[in-house]
Design a protein around this motif. Sequence first.
Motif, PDB file in Angstrom:
ATOM      1  N   SER A  72      61.547  48.278  44.666  1.00  0.00           N
ATOM      2  CA  SER A  72      61.183  47.276  45.668  1.00  0.00           C
ATOM      3  C   SER A  72      61.078  47.931  47.041  1.00  0.00           C
ATOM      4  CB  SER A  72      62.224  46.160  45.705  1.00  0.00           C
ATOM      5  OG  SER A  72      63.474  46.669  46.144  1.00  0.00           O
ATOM      6  N   SER A 112      62.623  47.021  49.858  1.00  0.00           N
ATOM      7  CA  SER A 112      63.950  47.169  50.466  1.00  0.00           C
ATOM      8  C   SER A 112      64.718  48.329  49.842  1.00  0.00           C
ATOM      9  CB  SER A 112      64.748  45.874  50.322  1.00  0.00           C
ATOM     10  OG  SER A 112      64.850  45.492  48.961  1.00  0.00           O
ATOM     11  N   ALA A 172      64.945  42.729  52.234  1.00  0.00           N
ATOM     12  CA  ALA A 172      65.298  42.191  50.909  1.00  0.00           C
ATOM     13  C   ALA A 172      65.231  40.663  50.910  1.00  0.00           C
ATOM     14  CB  ALA A 172      66.695  42.664  50.509  1.00  0.00           C
TER      15      ALA A 172
END
Length: 412
Positions: A125, A127, A146
């Motif tokens: 991801s 984040s 996030a």
Amino acid sequence: MAQYQYKALDAQGKPTSGRIEAENAKDAALRLRQQSIFVLEISESSVRSEANDSRIRQGLGGLNPKRWLPVMAGDLVIFFRQFSLMLRAGYTVLQALNAAKTMQSKTRLIRAIDQMGERIKSGSSLSASMSVDKRLFSPLMVNLVAIGERSGNLDAILIRLAENLERTKELKRQLLSALFYPMIVLMTSIVVVSGLVIWVIPRFATFLEVRNVALPRSTQMLLDVGDWTLHYGKILGPLIGVLIFLLFAAYTFEAGKQVIDRVFLNLPLVGTAIQYSAMAQAGWSLSLLLRSGLPALDSLRINGKAAGNLAIRDSFVKAADELLVGRALSRSFEQPHFPLMMRHMAAVGEKSGELDVVMEDVGQYYQSELAAKVKLMSAMIEPVLILIVGGLVGFVYFSMFQAVMSVSKGGM
């Protein structure tokens, strides 16, 4: 077959570009049309010449010294704003990263974006890919991204993050302006007075001694100071240098940094300015985290990690621990380096249910207080510096004037 470069719109109406091999431009446009791509512009391209031009541009760009400077808060502000704009335009995260990368000027940031893109291609991801580079992206940034990924409002979160960075940058600028000017003036005065005492006064005294003129007491005192400095300077100079080095070295360790940070907080005027700066940043960060949907406990912990002063960071850690055992936020703020205003405002936010709004107001309040504190420090320090510098230089010239008067009284 020749290669053609094109700019077009895809089936969803989004801008796209690329290259295609075809017999001629008409054949290239027809092939693209069969792929549901509407051609806006097409021209024959030379891969070799473009590659050479790209290498030349990269080589010349590498000679620019600005590219090798460290990444500052302003660079991250620009990056987050550009990234957010690309996402709003409909780009995917990877496309937005690649587009934002081309607009950066710092090599360190470009390399970091490249690495983030590679991690995202591997299934990570955004984040998580940011969290690897801890020196560039703080825990506050990583956690906010996030939250944006989970909520689907990543573009809005990035804008808020850029605004928070701009505020923090302005706070640091105000704080440094309050400390930088007095230090420069004081160091300059020390250098000027030292030069007069060590080099100018001794030569002038030699001139008087040749004429059998008795030196006035003030002039003799300056000569004694100069002799002492020259005699012990070979020991004192390196000793001061080693002491400064040890202080900087101690600041790289957590225990040493904690002691030095506590000393800074206890200094008159300076300690209050550092505290107000930390509270302003804390208010904005807490507001941003709470508004993004993060619980108060996690917001406190993240804000503690973002605090620059270790003594204040410890206070946030203790406040989070107090909150964890069931105490109210306002009671948790009963820590050594938290002002009373912070505790009262937290209680107001808890009662009203608008803690994020109240923390935003706290940030604005302490920014205003910091600006007032900076003006007060400047107003108090400038006259003191003028008295100190003027007194030192005046005493040196008074001593020289006394010596000149001794000559005029018949010391020839």
